[in-house]
Design an enzyme around this catalytic site. Structure first.
Site, short mmCIF file in Angstrom:
data_model
loop_
_atom_site.label_atom_id
_atom_site.label_comp_id
_atom_site.label_asym_id
_atom_site.label_seq_id
_atom_site.Cartn_x
_atom_site.Cartn_y
_atom_site.Cartn_z
N GLU A 117 -7.92 -5.99 1.37
CA GLU A 117 -8.42 -7.27 0.85
C GLU A 117 -9.78 -7.68 1.42
O GLU A 117 -9.91 -8.70 2.12
CB GLU A 117 -7.37 -8.37 1.06
CG GLU A 117 -6.11 -8.10 0.26
CD GLU A 117 -5.17 -9.28 0.15
OE1 GLU A 117 -5.37 -10.28 0.87
OE2 GLU A 117 -4.24 -9.22 -0.66
N GLU A 125 0.05 -4.41 -3.60
CA GLU A 125 0.88 -5.58 -3.28
C GLU A 125 1.15 -6.36 -4.55
O GLU A 125 0.25 -6.54 -5.39
CB GLU A 125 0.17 -6.51 -2.28
CG GLU A 125 0.00 -5.96 -0.89
CD GLU A 125 -0.66 -6.98 0.05
OE1 GLU A 125 -0.62 -8.20 -0.27
OE2 GLU A 125 -1.20 -6.56 1.09
#
Length: 346
Positions: A144, A285
């Site tokens: 991320e 995810e």
């Protein structure tokens, strides 16, 4: 339809050697055991994503001096995965000078010394695990990334690939896009000229459902309202009349129903990436917070799993144990067998 064999249905081991909050060897030794890996395999999953924070391996006070005990947790996970026929992704969830949840403190992309630590750590992983069978073990460079533009990450990611390739010519390497691994930023990623690269994104849309009441998301913490899926966001216009500062965060959801069509809209950039590049793509995810009503969580997971399967996109649900998103509680009990069944489909 492209597929990434061996990484179709998996789970994250969040909260173990990443995002725990303190450096606690008792927790590291006990949170995940061999029986957990055996259980994941028994569900029918084919892989695990292992988030790792760099302080497990290297202290800021003593850079480039690596902690053998920290690497031991990865070693044992590899051994357990081999024993139970699970593949494994090593995800650097927090890197020297960078974490997705400490954006105001991040210095990695401005500091050449921190960049060298990042590159050296991946070279160390490459040397240590170069004999592990391919492609059962994948290196995910960083979790991320959040930057104003993708250019600094594109440059550093290519350097990391070259550093790993100096040791291991064929290890699969995973690269995610900017803005928290958004599907929308896949188009901005550099296409590395390497046959063993897989690209990745995360999926938590619609956020007012999957992250409802999340204490770490300011606009959803303030909008302290339960939402269901499928369904509309209740009382949204009244809330925005009182809090116009959050209009931008809710713009994509106003006047719309959270349903399968909305999921299709948000996943379309990933589908476009697949169709335009024909490169391997993976969803590292996805998940819905435990504040959401269980029936709605089941509905949402059914829809997103089916969409990902339709497009041959492998995935790992967030997360296995004890966190706000979980399959198993702190006692080790499965909270919803039906949810486990849904997310374990290949």
């Amino acid at each position: 339809m492209e597929t990434f064999a061996g990484f179709q249905a998996g789970v994250n081991l969040g909260g173990w050697i990443s995002q725990y909050g303190s450096f606690d060897y008792e927790h590291f030794e006990t949170f995940i055991q061999e029986e957990d890996i055996a259980r994941i395999a028994s569900w029918g999953m084919d892989h695990i994503r292992l988030p790792m924070d760099y302080p497990i391996f290297e202290s800021d006070d003593n850079p480039f001096s690596y902690n053998e005990r920290g690497f031991g947790y990865v070693d044992r996970t590899i051994e357990w995965c081999e024993k139970y026929n699970l593949n494994l992704i090593l995800d650097l969830h927090r890197a020297p000078g960078f974490s997705f949840n400490t954006l105001e403190e991040n210095r990695l992309f401005q500091n050449v010394d921190l960049q060298e630590r990042f590159l050296a750590l991946w070279e160390t992983f490459a040397r240590r695990y170069r004999k592990v069978e391919r492609p059962t073990l994948i290196f995910e460079l960083m979790n991320e990334v959040v930057l104003p533009t993708s250019a600094p990450w594109n440059e550093l990611a290519q350097r990391a690939v070259r550093r790993i390739r100096s040791v291991d010519a064929e290890r699969w390497i995973m690269i995610g896009g900017n803005h928290y691994n958004s599907a929308w930023t896949l188009k901005d990623l550099v296409r590395v000229d390497d046959p063993h690269i897989v690209y990745t994104f995360h999926f938590y849309e619609p956020m007012p459902f999957t992250h409802q009441k999340a204490y770490w998301v300011d606009f959803l913490k303030t909008f302290d309202t339960s939402t269901t899926y499928p369904g509309e966001i209740p009382h949204l216009e009244e809330f925005l009349a009182q809090h116009p500062e959050y209009a931008e965060q809710f713009a994509a959801y106003r006047g719309k129903v959270m349903n399968l069509d909305m999921l299709r809209y948000f996943i379309q950039p990933a589908v476009d990436f697949l169709e335009q590049t024909h490169l391997p793509l993976y969803c590292g995810e996805y998940g819905a917070i435990d504040h959401a009503p269980l029936e709605s969580r089941l509905n949402w997971h059914r829809d997103i799993v089916e969409l990902l399967r339709q497009h041959g996109i492998g995935r790992a649900v967030w997360s296995y144990k004890e966190m706000n998103f979980r399959l198993v509680n702190w006692k080790g009990e499965v909270e919803s067998p039906e949810l486990v069944k849904i997310v374990s489909q290949r």
